[in-house]
Design an enzyme around this catalytic site. Structure first.
Site, PDB file in Angstrom:
ATOM      1  N   TRP A 110       0.836  -1.216   0.000  1.00  0.00           N
ATOM      2  CA  TRP A 110       0.000   0.000   0.000  1.00  0.00           C
ATOM      3  C   TRP A 110       0.865   1.258   0.000  1.00  0.00           C
ATOM      4  CZ3 TRP A 110      -4.527  -1.048  -1.516  1.00  0.00           C
ATOM      5  CH2 TRP A 110      -5.241  -2.140  -1.034  1.00  0.00           C
ATOM      6  N   GLY A 139     -28.541  13.687  -7.523  1.00  0.00           N
ATOM      7  CA  GLY A 139     -29.326  12.590  -8.093  1.00  0.00           C
ATOM      8  C   GLY A 139     -28.451  11.708  -8.972  1.00  0.00           C
ATOM      9  N   GLU A 195      -2.753   6.739   6.847  1.00  0.00           N
ATOM     10  CA  GLU A 195      -2.226   7.624   7.905  1.00  0.00           C
ATOM     11  C   GLU A 195      -2.966   7.392   9.225  1.00  0.00           C
ATOM     12  OE1 GLU A 195       0.151   9.965   7.547  1.00  0.00           O
ATOM     13  OE2 GLU A 195       0.317  10.304   5.380  1.00  0.00           O
TER      14      GLU A 195
END
Ligand code: TGC
Ligand code: FAD
Length: 392
Positions: free
Chosen positions: A169, A347, A371
């Site tokens: 990551w 919408g 974080e």
């Protein structure tokens, strides 16, 4: 994507709290986002590509190392200016703000604070101009919220260190030139090492199929017997406190950045609600939509005041880890809730790339996780007010 008609909300005249320099820096970043980010960002996100052409502009704005001293190539700005830059960039896209956050607070900051003078001179000026891009390797496959359990490690081989392990990551990993990597020595003590692309045994595979932060490149860092020169160790701080100190600076920037995403969602929804007619009147004239918009501007105003006060404390070197953590948690949560409500105001149009809201909403799902997750930040506040850590 629709033309960028953004008008920043300032319900409590917070502009009056800013210095001329802070406003100038903020406005320059705002103009750059409108000119260079808004026209290309939807396409980059749809294609899941980091728009590398923005690196030069980010560097010219001072977004790489805003508070790093000018003698090392930084912009030498104060902490509120740093926050305002992050706010404006994240108004454009959280992924672009991620690149600036990582470069400034997770790469330049540790080199500045924990590095030698030679390391500062070698890396900081090139990082400030974007000639070098960096990434920060703390998270591992089995150690996310609990980085202290990391297993990445290095051994002293006499004339070099031998690094093994894996990080995942990692923002900017797929194209970064250098990585600030946190690993344990033979005594189990955590240190930072600067690993350079091209070192044998170091690879950075990209993580694909993200529905969030699509305009930011994420990847792994794999270390398979990487020989790291001894002069690449950051010598001036060790232990988990070293990477956590960097996180203080990055989380502070995110507390401001999230306001930018929220402001963009609010501004878009307000404009749309005033223009969109249903049942023969603008939907902005209905009580339900006004409730949503009224709550949004209230929460944005509270977040702006929180960030400004935190910035003032930070300028005085008085902001605590727990205060920064609270602002990161509150402001990201606020922004995500506003993005979800704003999307409903549009919408069906709210789910398209014609508008920025859905992209912000998806991005903020990462921002509320990285974080330190929302839950971890609740526990940091819990520990601070009770004196009892509840992590374990
Ligand atoms: P704990 O026992 O609390 O602390 C360990 C040692 O560190 C010291 N310390 C600090 N030092 C300096 N600055 C700080 N802010 C510090 N906070 C703590 C502490 O005094 C202690 O020192 P010593 O000498 O006694 O050893 O540590 P713990 O293991 O209990 O963990 C606490 C916890 C859970 C809060 C921490 O691990 C945590 O924050 N976890 C969340 C992990 C996290 O935030 N990871 C982020 C990875 S980077 C990232 O996500 C980048 S995304 C970038 C982008 O794209 O924008
Ligand atoms: P886990 O720690 O497995 O948590 C899973 C769930 O359990 C969460 O809801 C968490 O809140 C909860 N949980 C965990 N511990 C506790 C507890 N004690 N009590 C209650 N609940 C708990 N990392 C880097 O080092 N560098 C980067 O550049 C970087 N960039 C990132 C970019 C993206 C797009 C993403 C998504 C992540 C990035 N990260 C980066 C990693 C990020 O910091 C972690 O994902 C984060 O810290 C959470 O770790 P985890 O994903 O392993 O979740």
């Amino acid at each position: 994507m629709k033309p960028d008609l953004f008008q920043a909300p300032d319900y409590y005249q917070i502009d009056e709290l800013l210095s001329e320099e802070q406003k100038m820096v903020r406005d320059a970043t705002r103009d750059w986002v409108k000119r260079d980010v808004s026209p290309i960002i939807e396409d980059a996100a749809q294609k899941a590509e980091f728009p590398k052409q923005l690196i030069k502009g980010l560097a010219e704005l001072g977004a790489f190392g805003p508070y790093i001293p000018e003698e090392y190539g930084g912009a030498g700005l104060d902490q509120i200016s740093y926050g305002l830059i992050m706010q404006e960039i994240e108004r454009g896209d959280s992924g672009i703000r991620s690149t600036a956050s990582v470069q400034s607070s997770l790469v330049m900051y540790p080199i500045m604070q924990y590095g030698t003078e030679e390391q500062r001179k070698k890396y900081l000026p090139k990082l400030a101009t974007g000639e070098l891009i960096g990434c920060f390797g703390l998270t591992e496959p089995d150690h996310g919220s609990n980085p202290g359990g990391m297993t990445s490690n290095y051994k002293d081989m006499g004339d070099h260190f031998l690094l093994n392990g894996a990080k995942m990551w990692i923002s900017n990993a797929p194209f970064a030139d250098i990585a600030v990597v946190w690993a344990k020595n033979e005594e189990g003590r955590i240190h930072g090492l600067i690993v350079e692309r091209g070192m044998e045994g170091f690879s950075t595979p990209e993580t694909h199929n993200k529905w969030s932060l699509r305009a930011s490149a994420t990847g792994e860092l794999i270390f398979d017997n990487v020989k790291v020169p001894k002069e690449n160790l950051l010598p001036n701080k060790s232990g988990l406190g070293a990477p956590l100190g960097c996180l203080d600076s990055a989380r502070y920037g995110i507390a401001w950045g999230a306001i930018g995403a929220a402001m963009d969602c609010y501004d878009t929804a307000l404009r749309y609600a005033k223009e969109r007619v249903q049942f023969d009147k603008p939907i902005a004239g209905t009580q339900l939509q006004q409730k949503k918009l009224a709550e949004m501007i209230t929460e944005i105003t509270k977040a702006q005041l929180l960030a400004w006060r935190l910035g003032t404390l930070k300028n005085e070197n008085r902001a605590t880890t727990a205060q920064i953590s609270m602002a990161k948690r509150n402001n990201v949560d606020m922004a995500l809730k506003i993005a979800r409500e704003a999307r409903q105001i549009l919408g069906g149009m709210g789910i398209t790339g014609e508008y920025s809201i859905m992209r912000h909403m998806m991005n903020l799902e990462s921002v509320i996780t990285y974080e330190g997750t929302h839950d971890i930040h609740l526990l940091i506040t819990g520990q601070d007010i009770t004196g009892i850590p509840a992590f374990k």
